[in-house]
Design an enzyme around this catalytic site. Structure first.
Site, PDB file in Angstrom:
ATOM      1  N   ARG A  16     -42.793  -7.139  13.860  1.00  0.00           N
ATOM      2  CA  ARG A  16     -42.523  -6.281  12.540  1.00  0.00           C
ATOM      3  C   ARG A  16     -42.394  -4.854  12.668  1.00  0.00           C
ATOM      4  O   ARG A  16     -42.464  -4.212  11.921  1.00  0.00           O
ATOM      5  CB  ARG A  16     -43.384  -6.753  11.419  1.00  0.00           C
ATOM      6  CG  ARG A  16     -42.961  -7.990  10.903  1.00  0.00           C
ATOM      7  CD  ARG A  16     -43.660  -8.052   9.344  1.00  0.00           C
ATOM      8  NE  ARG A  16     -43.649  -9.620   9.221  1.00  0.00           N
ATOM      9  CZ  ARG A  16     -44.582 -10.458   9.430  1.00  0.00           C
ATOM     10  NH1 ARG A  16     -46.011  -9.977   9.693  1.00  0.00           N
ATOM     11  NH2 ARG A  16     -44.765 -11.577   9.264  1.00  0.00           N
TER      12      ARG A  16
ATOM     13  N   LYS B 157     -26.798  15.670  10.765  1.00  0.00           N
ATOM     14  CA  LYS B 157     -27.004  14.505  10.439  1.00  0.00           C
ATOM     15  C   LYS B 157     -28.569  14.169   9.961  1.00  0.00           C
ATOM     16  O   LYS B 157     -29.002  13.324   9.167  1.00  0.00           O
ATOM     17  CB  LYS B 157     -26.660  13.447  11.843  1.00  0.00           C
ATOM     18  CG  LYS B 157     -27.076  11.962  11.659  1.00  0.00           C
ATOM     19  CD  LYS B 157     -26.520  11.026  12.458  1.00  0.00           C
ATOM     20  CE  LYS B 157     -26.862   9.444  11.879  1.00  0.00           C
ATOM     21  NZ  LYS B 157     -26.397   8.676  12.857  1.00  0.00           N
TER      22      LYS B 157
ATOM     23  N   GLU C 123     -28.639   4.697   3.235  1.00  0.00           N
ATOM     24  CA  GLU C 123     -27.403   4.635   2.668  1.00  0.00           C
ATOM     25  C   GLU C 123     -27.201   4.066   1.293  1.00  0.00           C
ATOM     26  O   GLU C 123     -26.018   3.662   1.192  1.00  0.00           O
ATOM     27  CB  GLU C 123     -26.445   3.722   3.628  1.00  0.00           C
ATOM     28  CG  GLU C 123     -25.346   4.234   3.847  1.00  0.00           C
ATOM     29  CD  GLU C 123     -24.428   3.377   5.104  1.00  0.00           C
ATOM     30  OE1 GLU C 123     -25.044   2.236   5.401  1.00  0.00           O
ATOM     31  OE2 GLU C 123     -23.505   4.030   5.455  1.00  0.00           O
TER      32      GLU C 123
ATOM     33  N   ARG D 176     -25.647   9.481   2.317  1.00  0.00           N
ATOM     34  CA  ARG D 176     -25.560   8.896   3.895  1.00  0.00           C
ATOM     35  C   ARG D 176     -24.168   8.437   4.187  1.00  0.00           C
ATOM     36  O   ARG D 176     -23.617   8.340   5.083  1.00  0.00           O
ATOM     37  CB  ARG D 176     -26.726   8.136   4.242  1.00  0.00           C
ATOM     38  CG  ARG D 176     -26.563   7.770   5.706  1.00  0.00           C
ATOM     39  CD  ARG D 176     -27.620   7.041   6.318  1.00  0.00           C
ATOM     40  NE  ARG D 176     -27.446   7.025   7.631  1.00  0.00           N
ATOM     41  CZ  ARG D 176     -28.454   6.643   8.602  1.00  0.00           C
ATOM     42  NH1 ARG D 176     -29.860   6.541   8.211  1.00  0.00           N
ATOM     43  NH2 ARG D 176     -28.347   6.624   9.814  1.00  0.00           N
TER      44      ARG D 176
ATOM     45  N   ASN E  64     -20.213   7.716   7.252  1.00  0.00           N
ATOM     46  CA  ASN E  64     -19.069   6.689   7.864  1.00  0.00           C
ATOM     47  C   ASN E  64     -17.658   7.175   7.709  1.00  0.00           C
ATOM     48  O   ASN E  64     -16.669   6.083   8.009  1.00  0.00           O
ATOM     49  CB  ASN E  64     -19.281   5.553   6.697  1.00  0.00           C
ATOM     50  CG  ASN E  64     -19.679   4.256   7.542  1.00  0.00           C
ATOM     51  OD1 ASN E  64     -18.952   3.105   7.563  1.00  0.00           O
ATOM     52  ND2 ASN E  64     -20.860   4.046   8.116  1.00  0.00           N
TER      53      ASN E  64
ATOM     54  N   HIS F  10     -14.277   0.785  13.057  1.00  0.00           N
ATOM     55  CA  HIS F  10     -14.848  -0.238  13.404  1.00  0.00           C
ATOM     56  C   HIS F  10     -13.809  -1.391  13.535  1.00  0.00           C
ATOM     57  O   HIS F  10     -13.845  -2.217  14.265  1.00  0.00           O
ATOM     58  CB  HIS F  10     -15.898  -0.717  12.299  1.00  0.00           C
ATOM     59  CG  HIS F  10     -17.169  -0.073  12.653  1.00  0.00           C
ATOM     60  ND1 HIS F  10     -18.186   0.149  11.808  1.00  0.00           N
ATOM     61  CD2 HIS F  10     -17.381   0.916  13.658  1.00  0.00           C
ATOM     62  CE1 HIS F  10     -19.137   0.847  11.968  1.00  0.00           C
ATOM     63  NE2 HIS F  10     -18.801   1.260  13.445  1.00  0.00           N
TER      64      HIS F  10
HETATM   65  N1  LIG Z   1     -26.813   3.956  15.182  1.00  0.00           N
HETATM   66  C1  LIG Z   1     -26.007   4.980  14.825  1.00  0.00           C
HETATM   67  O1  LIG Z   1     -26.138   5.611  13.815  1.00  0.00           O
HETATM   68  C2  LIG Z   1     -24.797   5.036  15.634  1.00  0.00           C
HETATM   69  C3  LIG Z   1     -23.854   6.048  15.414  1.00  0.00           C
HETATM   70  C4  LIG Z   1     -22.799   6.131  16.329  1.00  0.00           C
HETATM   71  C5  LIG Z   1     -22.493   5.004  17.195  1.00  0.00           C
HETATM   72  N2  LIG Z   1     -23.375   4.237  17.193  1.00  0.00           N
HETATM   73  C6  LIG Z   1     -23.108   3.218  18.412  1.00  0.00           C
HETATM   74  O2  LIG Z   1     -23.319   3.615  19.687  1.00  0.00           O
HETATM   75  C7  LIG Z   1     -22.472   2.802  20.736  1.00  0.00           C
HETATM   76  C8  LIG Z   1     -21.647   3.928  21.288  1.00  0.00           C
HETATM   77  O3  LIG Z   1     -22.465   4.788  22.301  1.00  0.00           O
HETATM   78  P1  LIG Z   1     -21.942   5.400  23.228  1.00  0.00           P
HETATM   79  O4  LIG Z   1     -20.658   5.882  23.184  1.00  0.00           O
HETATM   80  O5  LIG Z   1     -23.163   6.185  23.793  1.00  0.00           O
HETATM   81  O6  LIG Z   1     -21.784   4.302  24.404  1.00  0.00           O
HETATM   82  P2  LIG Z   1     -22.508   3.513  25.614  1.00  0.00           P
HETATM   83  O7  LIG Z   1     -23.906   3.403  25.122  1.00  0.00           O
HETATM   84  O8  LIG Z   1     -21.856   2.305  25.963  1.00  0.00           O
HETATM   85  O9  LIG Z   1     -22.445   4.515  26.814  1.00  0.00           O
HETATM   86  C9  LIG Z   1     -21.226   4.853  27.553  1.00  0.00           C
HETATM   87  C10 LIG Z   1     -21.098   4.920  28.806  1.00  0.00           C
HETATM   88  O10 LIG Z   1     -21.750   5.902  29.357  1.00  0.00           O
HETATM   89  C11 LIG Z   1     -22.615   5.475  30.459  1.00  0.00           C
HETATM   90  N3  LIG Z   1     -23.948   6.559  30.335  1.00  0.00           N
HETATM   91  C12 LIG Z   1     -24.682   6.604  29.432  1.00  0.00           C
HETATM   92  N4  LIG Z   1     -25.566   7.769  29.833  1.00  0.00           N
HETATM   93  C13 LIG Z   1     -25.104   8.282  31.022  1.00  0.00           C
HETATM   94  C14 LIG Z   1     -25.316   9.512  31.547  1.00  0.00           C
HETATM   95  N5  LIG Z   1     -26.106  10.529  31.362  1.00  0.00           N
HETATM   96  N6  LIG Z   1     -24.391   9.618  33.015  1.00  0.00           N
HETATM   97  C15 LIG Z   1     -23.570   8.792  33.226  1.00  0.00           C
HETATM   98  N7  LIG Z   1     -22.974   7.511  32.264  1.00  0.00           N
HETATM   99  C16 LIG Z   1     -23.941   7.609  31.153  1.00  0.00           C
HETATM  100  C17 LIG Z   1     -23.392   4.286  29.853  1.00  0.00           C
HETATM  101  O11 LIG Z   1     -23.635   3.326  30.837  1.00  0.00           O
HETATM  102  C18 LIG Z   1     -22.002   3.661  29.165  1.00  0.00           C
HETATM  103  O12 LIG Z   1     -20.955   3.141  30.304  1.00  0.00           O
HETATM  104  C19 LIG Z   1     -21.819   1.914  19.746  1.00  0.00           C
HETATM  105  O13 LIG Z   1     -22.293   0.741  19.870  1.00  0.00           O
HETATM  106  C20 LIG Z   1     -21.780   2.548  18.345  1.00  0.00           C
HETATM  107  O14 LIG Z   1     -21.639   1.321  17.266  1.00  0.00           O
HETATM  108  C21 LIG Z   1     -24.716   4.040  16.507  1.00  0.00           C
HETATM  109  O1  LIG Z   2     -25.692   6.941  10.561  1.00  0.00           O
HETATM  110  C1  LIG Z   2     -24.720   6.743   9.921  1.00  0.00           C
HETATM  111  O2  LIG Z   2     -25.080   6.396   8.802  1.00  0.00           O
HETATM  112  C2  LIG Z   2     -23.408   6.179  10.382  1.00  0.00           C
HETATM  113  O3  LIG Z   2     -22.509   6.020   9.665  1.00  0.00           O
HETATM  114  C3  LIG Z   2     -23.094   6.959  11.714  1.00  0.00           C
HETATM  115  C4  LIG Z   2     -21.919   6.270  12.391  1.00  0.00           C
HETATM  116  O4  LIG Z   2     -21.345   7.035  13.431  1.00  0.00           O
HETATM  117  C5  LIG Z   2     -22.375   5.092  13.347  1.00  0.00           C
HETATM  118  O5  LIG Z   2     -21.288   4.378  13.861  1.00  0.00           O
HETATM  119  C6  LIG Z   2     -23.063   3.807  12.335  1.00  0.00           C
HETATM  120  O6  LIG Z   2     -23.339   2.881  13.076  1.00  0.00           O
HETATM  121  C7  LIG Z   2     -21.865   3.308  11.392  1.00  0.00           C
HETATM  122  O7  LIG Z   2     -22.610   2.504  10.453  1.00  0.00           O
HETATM  123  P1  LIG Z   2     -22.247   1.210  10.080  1.00  0.00           P
HETATM  124  O8  LIG Z   2     -23.518   0.677   8.927  1.00  0.00           O
HETATM  125  O9  LIG Z   2     -21.182   0.961   9.669  1.00  0.00           O
HETATM  126  O10 LIG Z   2     -22.749   0.358  11.154  1.00  0.00           O
END
Ligand SMILES: NC(=O)c1ccc[n+]([C@@H]2O[C@H](COP(=O)([O-])OP(=O)(O)OC[C@H]3O[C@@H](n4cnc5c(N)ncnc54)[C@H](O)[C@@H]3O)[C@@H](O)[C@H]2O)c1
Ligand SMILES: O=C(O)C(=O)C[C@@H](O)[C@H](O)[C@H](O)COP(=O)(O)O
Ligand SMILES: [Zn+2]
Length: 341
Positions: A103, A199, A209, A213, A217, A224
């Site tokens: 948890r 952010k 959200e 927030r 999106n 997506h």
């Molecule tokens: N939680 C959130 O608020 C939020 C917000 C935006 C996106 N996301 C999520 O994030 C993900 C995308 O993240 P991303 O674009 O970082 O993708 P990713 O984590 O797949 O990284 C992209 C590529 O870069 C490589 N990499 C990472 N760091 C590196 C470095 N310093 N040098 C060389 N290569 C490196 C990774 O191994 C991978 O191949 C998606 O799943 C998306 O849904 C989440």
């Molecule tokens: O942090 C947030 O809130 C966002 O919406 C950031 C987005 O860039 C991110 O990709 C997020 O994961 C999308 O939200 P989701 O709830 O649709 O998955």
């Protein structure tokens, strides 16, 4: 946001010490392990190293199960610290695992992609894909986020571009960030900081959200759907860029937003403005979006630079925006399978 710091990797041990953890584990992927794990682990005593395969397809419940198992075998407790070192895939899973294991354990994030530094590692959204993007997840704030820009030195150009997709989102949401992109010549420290702080400020006001927030999106309802339809070959940031263009066309029809401004912005940042799918396919996927609380598609719509509204949109309007932004010429580099030149 409490716990957000900007500094070199060498400051990590002091952030860790402050939490006085029982055990410490790094979660990373094969690529980042090779490039940055040794450096990140310097000065940290005997960390556990958990390495997952690289790729969006591993942002899954199966991966989470494997990590939970490993933590259990290692005697991880609620006072142990999981450090997610990597891009958004790693930071999303690290957050999900940390929030659910017993948890909730201590959590630290060290984002190593542009996309994760300006967005994914900030704000406590965690999750895995499950028949759709981020369908299973939690809200769980990390104890710290360390944005160490030195890690971007190994990031391939295409991943910088991927991160710029979220930067473009912020530019449409915030006039100050838009102004910073006016004479864009490459990513810089100020732009990263301003996006991350923007952010953090939004999330501070609305973690779960309920209202404000939802603006974050912007571009994601279509984005997506596009990402999923491509079998995750179109990277998140590029799919968001395409989604921003769709949202801008909706804004143009409903509120007179000048979609030319969005097109210019995306052009300046070298981002795609068209998507390769049929409107009908995207619409079907969009009906499953998380914001469709009452079964109807809700959209974040630009009204002007720095101003959006969130509301249900008639499917006929969406269809027109999706058709207007379709690029089926095959020239769209986003259609190439992962790993191809
Ligand atoms: N939680 C959130 O608020 C939020 C917000 C935006 C996106 N996301 C999520 O994030 C993900 C995308 O993240 P991303 O674009 O970082 O993708 P990713 O984590 O797949 O990284 C992209 C590529 O870069 C490589 N990499 C990472 N760091 C590196 C470095 N310093 N040098 C060389 N290569 C490196 C990774 O191994 C991978 O191949 C998606 O799943 C998306 O849904 C989440
Ligand atoms: O942090 C947030 O809130 C966002 O919406 C950031 C987005 O860039 C991110 O990709 C997020 O994961 C999308 O939200 P989701 O709830 O649709 O998955
Ligand atoms: Zn995103």
């Amino acid at each position: 946001m409490e716990g957000l710091s900007f500094g070199p990797l060498s400051t990590l041990p002091s952030l860790v010490e402050e939490l006085n953890p029982h055990r410490i584990a790094f979660l990373t992927n094969t690529t980042v392990e090779r490039l940055w794990l040794e450096k990140a682990a310097e000065g940290i005593e005997e960390p556990i190293r958990i390495v997952i395969p690289d790729g969006e397809e591993y942002k899954s419940l199966e991966t989470a199960v494997a990590i939970w198992k490993r933590l259990q075998e290692e005697g991880f407790t609620r006072k142990s610290l999981l450090i997610g070192l990597g891009g958004g895939v790693v930071t999303d899973i690290a957050g999900f695992v940390a929030s659910t294991y017993m948890r909730g354990t201590l959590l630290g994030l060290v984002p190593t992609t542009l996309l994760a530094q300006v967005d994914a590692a900030i704000g406590g959204k965690t999750g895995v894909n499950f028949n759709g993007k981020n369908m299973i997840g939690t809200f769980y704030l990390p104890n710290f986020v360390l944005i160490a820009q030195e890690t971007l030195s190994t990031l391939p150009e295409e991943e910088i571009r991927n991160g710029l997709g979220e930067v473009a989102k912020y530019a449409l949401l915030d006039r100050n960030i838009y102004a910073l992109t006016r004479n864009f010549e490459g990513i810089n420290e100020t732009l990263i900081k301003e996006c991350a702080l923007f952010k953090a400020e939004v999330v501070e006001k609305d973690l779960i959200e309920g209202g404000l927030r939802r603006m974050l999106n912007l571009g994601h309802t279509a984005g997506h759907a596009i990402e999923k339809l491509s079998g995750y070959r179109i990277k998140h940031g590029l799919a968001v860029s395409m989604g921003l263009m769709v949202a801008s066309k909706v804004g143009e029809e409903l509120y007179g937003f000048d979609s030319g401004k969005a097109e210019e912005l995306l052009g300046r940042l070298g981002l795609p403005t068209g998507h390769p799918f049929r409107a009908k396919e995207i619409l079907e996927e969009m009906r499953l979006d998380k914001k469709a609380w009452y079964g109807r598609i809700t959209f974040v719509i630009p009204v002007e630079i720095g101003d959006v509204v969130v509301e249900e949109v008639d499917e006929a309007v969406l269809k027109r925006a999706l058709e207007a932004t379709r690029d089926d010429s095959g020239s769209c580099d986003c259609q190439k399978p992962r790993g191809s030149a």
